[in-house]
Scaffold this active site. Sequence first.
Site, PDB file in Angstrom:
ATOM      1  N   ARG A 237      61.871  -0.883 -70.120  1.00 57.64           N
ATOM      2  CA  ARG A 237      61.370  -1.901 -69.124  1.00 57.64           C
ATOM      3  C   ARG A 237      62.426  -1.742 -67.985  1.00 57.64           C
ATOM      4  O   ARG A 237      63.671  -1.189 -68.164  1.00 57.64           O
ATOM      5  CB  ARG A 237      61.573  -3.403 -69.541  1.00 57.64           C
ATOM      6  CG  ARG A 237      60.338  -3.809 -70.470  1.00 57.64           C
ATOM      7  CD  ARG A 237      58.904  -3.921 -69.509  1.00 57.64           C
ATOM      8  NE  ARG A 237      57.985  -4.237 -70.620  1.00 57.64           N
ATOM      9  CZ  ARG A 237      57.144  -3.581 -71.103  1.00 57.64           C
ATOM     10  NH1 ARG A 237      57.398  -2.529 -71.287  1.00 57.64           N
ATOM     11  NH2 ARG A 237      56.021  -4.134 -71.942  1.00 57.64           N
ATOM     12  N   GLU A 266      56.812  -3.171 -60.501  1.00 58.21           N
ATOM     13  CA  GLU A 266      55.774  -2.198 -60.627  1.00 58.21           C
ATOM     14  C   GLU A 266      54.645  -2.624 -59.834  1.00 58.21           C
ATOM     15  O   GLU A 266      54.309  -3.744 -59.849  1.00 58.21           O
ATOM     16  CB  GLU A 266      55.458  -1.871 -61.843  1.00 58.21           C
ATOM     17  CG  GLU A 266      56.609  -1.423 -62.674  1.00 58.21           C
ATOM     18  CD  GLU A 266      56.517  -1.174 -64.210  1.00 58.21           C
ATOM     19  OE1 GLU A 266      55.301  -1.470 -64.768  1.00 58.21           O
ATOM     20  OE2 GLU A 266      57.447  -0.580 -65.083  1.00 58.21           O
ATOM     21  N   HIS A 285      54.014   3.945 -65.525  1.00 58.05           N
ATOM     22  CA  HIS A 285      54.036   3.131 -66.734  1.00 58.05           C
ATOM     23  C   HIS A 285      52.925   3.613 -67.669  1.00 58.05           C
ATOM     24  O   HIS A 285      52.093   2.670 -67.964  1.00 58.05           O
ATOM     25  CB  HIS A 285      53.961   1.536 -66.314  1.00 58.05           C
ATOM     26  CG  HIS A 285      54.394   0.699 -67.611  1.00 58.05           C
ATOM     27  ND1 HIS A 285      54.882  -0.429 -67.249  1.00 58.05           N
ATOM     28  CD2 HIS A 285      54.262   0.639 -68.721  1.00 58.05           C
ATOM     29  CE1 HIS A 285      55.165  -1.235 -68.517  1.00 58.05           C
ATOM     30  NE2 HIS A 285      54.672  -0.383 -69.243  1.00 58.05           N
TER      31      HIS A 285
END
Length: 328
Positions: A237, A266, A285
């Site tokens: 993360r 993000e 991601h």
Amino acid sequence: MKKHVLLYKKLSPVLMDRLQQQAEVTLIDELNAEGLQALRQALPRAQGLLGASLRLDAELLDLAPQLQAVASVSVGVDNYDIDYLTRRGILLSNTPDVLTETTADTGFALILATARRVVELANMVRAGQWQRTIGPLHFGSDVHGKTLGIIGMGRIGEALAQRGHCGFGMPVLYHSTRPKPAVEQRFNARYCSLEQLLQEADFVCLTLPLTDQTQGLIGRRELALMRPESIFINISRGKVVDEAALIEALQERRIRGAGLDVFEREPLAPDSRLLQLPQVVATPHMGSATHETREAMARCAVDNLLAALAGKRPPNLVNAQAWTGQPG
Ligand code: 8YV
């Protein structure tokens, strides 16, 4: 009487059909402003929720008085107020295991792409700038035989260790909440302190969950322990790292490069300073983002949700304290 499920992530036709056979389903197509409004309006009727990439906090879930279960299409559960869910007796489930290998593949893709400058050099070819045999200016660095450092030895960390040890002949260092003798035996891995790993590893890879304890774990001090020829990889993360400190370390060439699949915010802003650094490989991601794995994750989430709504313990229950064993 069918229970009501609120879906905020699209399912394949097969899974949607399966869910609709056993529940009344409302789908929120997109989590834009309109979709979020529709979600808030649908929450009062929902007994089940299924989706990912949305912060489900008390403010939102107070709108769902009938909620019995939340099935996350993810292994990470930092988007959920677990204490709140447990206090309300709401069962939270996730999708571990099914995404382990794919996410570890992504981690190794970033190790190779960053060390060998694949994106930078492929873009040079695409731009028609490959005019002669490449020389030292365009050389990358080796991966095989280099020291792989893994911070967080869970399922994904282990799969990364397997790739490094078995596939690339890499000595493996790891730092985790506790030593894991089985991993040391299988991959000849060595447990060490975080500081030692940062000082010795050629590749420093983050594979740990975002928790109150891991937020900001890698900051200025930790990055300063890394060597100028070492490379930083993050598939966990973004908030585990002080992104501004990472940018500084890269700009000042105190580390060689970074392969990043996750970011503090993000999607990553187009004007992020990370994107101005050629030694950074940034991906969206995509850790678990293959057709096969995302379908397997969604299938796992549907299994978890249907079990919970039928009064059974979900196979991948996150907050065991919320389980009373009584049918919902
Ligand atoms: C995706 C992940 O973000 O599983 C996780 O925790 O970070 C990734 O797999 C998630 O699956 C969203 O669909």
